[in-house]
Design a protein around this motif. Structure first.
Motif, PDB file in Angstrom:
ATOM      1  N   SER A  55      64.019  65.628  -9.083  1.00 23.46           N
ATOM      2  CA  SER A  55      64.338  64.214  -9.247  1.00 23.46           C
ATOM      3  C   SER A  55      63.093  63.458  -9.693  1.00 23.46           C
ATOM      4  N   LEU A  56      63.274  62.243 -10.154  1.00 31.42           N
ATOM      5  CA  LEU A  56      62.134  61.424 -10.576  1.00 31.42           C
ATOM      6  C   LEU A  56      61.188  61.167  -9.410  1.00 31.42           C
ATOM      7  N   ARG A  57      61.757  60.863  -8.248  1.00 33.68           N
ATOM      8  CA  ARG A  57      60.940  60.573  -7.073  1.00 33.68           C
ATOM      9  C   ARG A  57      60.115  61.787  -6.652  1.00 33.68           C
ATOM     10  N   ARG A  58      60.778  62.945  -6.621  1.00 31.99           N
ATOM     11  CA  ARG A  58      60.092  64.179  -6.229  1.00 31.99           C
ATOM     12  C   ARG A  58      59.027  64.559  -7.247  1.00 31.99           C
ATOM     13  N   PHE A  59      59.329  64.412  -8.520  1.00 27.97           N
ATOM     14  CA  PHE A  59      58.377  64.723  -9.585  1.00 27.97           C
ATOM     15  C   PHE A  59      57.129  63.861  -9.450  1.00 27.97           C
ATOM     16  N   ALA A  60      57.314  62.571  -9.209  1.00 27.13           N
ATOM     17  CA  ALA A  60      56.174  61.660  -9.057  1.00 27.13           C
ATOM     18  C   ALA A  60      55.310  62.062  -7.867  1.00 27.13           C
ATOM     19  N   GLN A  61      55.947  62.484  -6.773  1.00 26.96           N
ATOM     20  CA  GLN A  61      55.194  62.936  -5.603  1.00 26.96           C
ATOM     21  C   GLN A  61      54.370  64.183  -5.917  1.00 26.96           C
ATOM     22  N   ILE A  62      54.961  65.103  -6.660  1.00 26.20           N
ATOM     23  CA  ILE A  62      54.289  66.366  -6.958  1.00 26.20           C
ATOM     24  C   ILE A  62      53.039  66.154  -7.798  1.00 26.20           C
ATOM     25  N   ILE A  63      53.137  65.338  -8.839  1.00 28.98           N
ATOM     26  CA  ILE A  63      51.984  65.180  -9.734  1.00 28.98           C
ATOM     27  C   ILE A  63      51.107  63.994  -9.342  1.00 28.98           C
ATOM     28  N   GLY A  64      51.541  63.216  -8.355  1.00 31.30           N
ATOM     29  CA  GLY A  64      50.687  62.166  -7.810  1.00 31.30           C
ATOM     30  C   GLY A  64      50.562  60.928  -8.665  1.00 31.30           C
ATOM     31  N   VAL A  65      51.635  60.577  -9.404  1.00 29.17           N
ATOM     32  CA  VAL A  65      51.583  59.380 -10.243  1.00 29.17           C
ATOM     33  C   VAL A  65      52.483  58.299  -9.657  1.00 29.17           C
ATOM     34  N   GLU A  66      52.263  57.081 -10.105  1.00 26.29           N
ATOM     35  CA  GLU A  66      53.095  55.967  -9.666  1.00 26.29           C
ATOM     36  C   GLU A  66      54.390  55.937 -10.476  1.00 26.29           C
ATOM     37  N   THR A  67      55.433  55.415  -9.876  1.00 19.18           N
ATOM     38  CA  THR A  67      56.663  55.180 -10.622  1.00 19.18           C
ATOM     39  C   THR A  67      56.532  53.844 -11.349  1.00 19.18           C
ATOM     40  N   GLY A  68      57.012  53.793 -12.583  1.00 18.68           N
ATOM     41  CA  GLY A  68      56.846  52.590 -13.394  1.00 18.68           C
ATOM     42  C   GLY A  68      58.010  51.640 -13.270  1.00 18.68           C
ATOM     43  N   ASP A  69      57.871  50.485 -13.916  1.00 13.66           N
ATOM     44  CA  ASP A  69      58.889  49.434 -13.860  1.00 13.66           C
ATOM     45  C   ASP A  69      60.088  49.733 -14.759  1.00 13.66           C
ATOM     46  N   LEU A  70      59.842  50.385 -15.890  1.00  7.87           N
ATOM     47  CA  LEU A  70      60.870  50.529 -16.917  1.00  7.87           C
ATOM     48  C   LEU A  70      61.114  51.997 -17.243  1.00  7.87           C
ATOM     49  N   GLN A  71      62.367  52.320 -17.519  1.00  7.64           N
ATOM     50  CA  GLN A  71      62.752  53.672 -17.923  1.00  7.64           C
ATOM     51  C   GLN A  71      63.298  53.619 -19.344  1.00  7.64           C
ATOM     52  N   PHE A  72      62.444  53.969 -20.301  1.00  3.00           N
ATOM     53  CA  PHE A  72      62.839  53.961 -21.700  1.00  3.00           C
ATOM     54  C   PHE A  72      62.466  55.281 -22.357  1.00  3.00           C
ATOM     55  N   TYR A  73      63.331  55.717 -23.252  1.00  4.60           N
ATOM     56  CA  TYR A  73      63.048  56.897 -24.075  1.00  4.60           C
ATOM     57  C   TYR A  73      63.950  56.816 -25.304  1.00  4.60           C
ATOM     58  N   PHE A  74      63.364  56.913 -26.496  1.00  4.01           N
ATOM     59  CA  PHE A  74      64.163  56.792 -27.718  1.00  4.01           C
ATOM     60  C   PHE A  74      63.464  57.507 -28.859  1.00  4.01           C
ATOM     61  N   GLN A  75      64.178  57.630 -29.987  1.00 13.13           N
ATOM     62  CA  GLN A  75      63.695  58.438 -31.097  1.00 13.13           C
ATOM     63  C   GLN A  75      63.546  57.685 -32.421  1.00 13.13           C
ATOM     64  N   ASN A  76      63.982  56.424 -32.498  1.00 10.45           N
ATOM     65  CA  ASN A  76      63.940  55.741 -33.789  1.00 10.45           C
ATOM     66  C   ASN A  76      63.644  54.253 -33.620  1.00 10.45           C
ATOM     67  N   GLU A  77      63.323  53.605 -34.736  1.00  2.95           N
ATOM     68  CA  GLU A  77      62.918  52.202 -34.695  1.00  2.95           C
ATOM     69  C   GLU A  77      64.086  51.281 -34.360  1.00  2.95           C
ATOM     70  N   ALA A  78      65.301  51.699 -34.696  1.00  2.00           N
ATOM     71  CA  ALA A  78      66.471  50.888 -34.341  1.00  2.00           C
ATOM     72  C   ALA A  78      66.565  50.727 -32.830  1.00  2.00           C
ATOM     73  N   ALA A  79      66.254  51.787 -32.096  1.00  2.00           N
ATOM     74  CA  ALA A  79      66.267  51.709 -30.636  1.00  2.00           C
ATOM     75  C   ALA A  79      65.136  50.815 -30.131  1.00  2.00           C
ATOM     76  N   LEU A  80      63.978  50.891 -30.787  1.00  2.00           N
ATOM     77  CA  LEU A  80      62.859  50.020 -30.415  1.00  2.00           C
ATOM     78  C   LEU A  80      63.233  48.552 -30.568  1.00  2.00           C
ATOM     79  N   GLU A  81      63.948  48.237 -31.629  1.00  2.00           N
ATOM     80  CA  GLU A  81      64.358  46.852 -31.892  1.00  2.00           C
ATOM     81  C   GLU A  81      65.329  46.325 -30.834  1.00  2.00           C
ATOM     82  N   LYS A  82      66.004  47.240 -30.148  1.00  2.00           N
ATOM     83  CA  LYS A  82      66.945  46.825 -29.110  1.00  2.00           C
ATOM     84  C   LYS A  82      66.250  46.424 -27.805  1.00  2.00           C
ATOM     85  N   ILE A  83      65.024  46.871 -27.611  1.00  2.00           N
ATOM     86  CA  ILE A  83      64.384  46.623 -26.316  1.00  2.00           C
ATOM     87  C   ILE A  83      63.220  45.632 -26.380  1.00  2.00           C
TER      88      ILE A  83
END
Length: 259
Positions: A121-149
């Motif tokens: 899970s995201l929570r477990r993964f963050a614990q394992i590698i010792g990083v903070e969880t961020g405010d936003l969850q974004f992932y995309f592949q093209n500029e059209a998606a960038l324009e949406k956010i």
């Protein structure tokens, strides 16, 4: 500063693929493979290159800048990964990788390695590698998606570029000098790929912009999306990323590394 919208864009990847009907084979699961289907699939992963993920050697003035940016985002532990990788375990990880059950976690990945079925899970993964969880969850592949956010894509580019010719793909040489350092780290550790690093993808543009303004993103969400994309892209021969990062995951789940 362009305002980042909170609506999640299209993620640019298919849903969990439905495996084809399989002939029944006795004797599974075994230590390496959960089913006969996965054992047959393994041959497609044997020749795919592995990307380890690693520190970027920089002059002191740039090293200090990079570490400061990573610390601000809560991603600093990702800069200090082990050197050891386990190629066969990594390939078994990607062979078995599937989306987790959404009823238990909004987004997680499940894999089978050395006789263990593990959900990350995201929570477990963050614990394992010792990083903070961020405010936003974004992932995309093209500029059209960038324009949406974002409200103003032009200002995004102006923030990270010295110059950009409209209508052309963004090149590293067009980035501001200190942004090029961040890009070099990103392509080795966040959106890794084999080959040349001259071009800058739309998602890398957004990552660099967030680095520059101090916007925190959910690193583990991005990494799991990259893992799943590598799995789905089997026929292209795409490289298998995060060799050293997976070593940490295997150790955290007491996987037999020498099996």
């Amino acid at each position: 500063m362009p305002r980042t919208k909170r609506t999640r864009p299209e993620l640019g990847e298919s849903s969990s693929p439905v495996p084809p009907p399989q002939q029944q084979h006795d004797g599974y699961p075994i230590n390496d493979f959960a089913t006969y289907h996965y054992e047959q699939t393994y041959e497609h992963f044997i020749t795919r290159p592995i990307i380890t993920g690693r520190n970027v050697k920089l002059p002191y003035k740039y090293d200090s800048l990079l570490l400061g940016k990573l610390d601000t985002k809560g991603w600093l532990p990702l800069n200090y990964l082990p050197n050891k990788i386990y190629p066969r375990l990594l390939r078994l990880f990607y062979v078995h990788l599937t989306l987790g059950d959404k009823q238990n976690e909004p987004f997680s990945l499940t894999f089978y390695v050395m006789g263990k079925r593990i959900t990350l899970s995201l929570r477990r993964f963050a614990q394992i590698i010792g990083v903070e969880t961020g405010d936003l969850q974004f992932y995309f592949q093209n500029e059209a998606a960038l324009e949406k956010i974002v409200d103003d894509v032009t200002q995004i580019y102006n923030t990270i570029c010295d110059n950009r010719f409209s209508g052309t793909d963004l090149q590293v040489s067009q980035l501001k000098p200190h942004i090029r350092i961040l890009h070099r780290w990103i392509v080795k550790n966040i959106t890794p790929k084999k080959g040349h690093y001259n071009s800058v993808s739309c998602f890398q543009v957004y990552l660099l912009y967030c680095f520059e303004i101090g916007q925190k993103l959910d690193l583990c969400f991005i990494l799991l999306k990259e893992m799943m994309l590598a799995k789905l892209d089997t026929l292209s021969g795409r490289s298998l990323p995060f060799g050293t990062l997976l070593t940490i995951i295997f150790k955290a789940h007491d996987v037999n590394l020498e099996g």
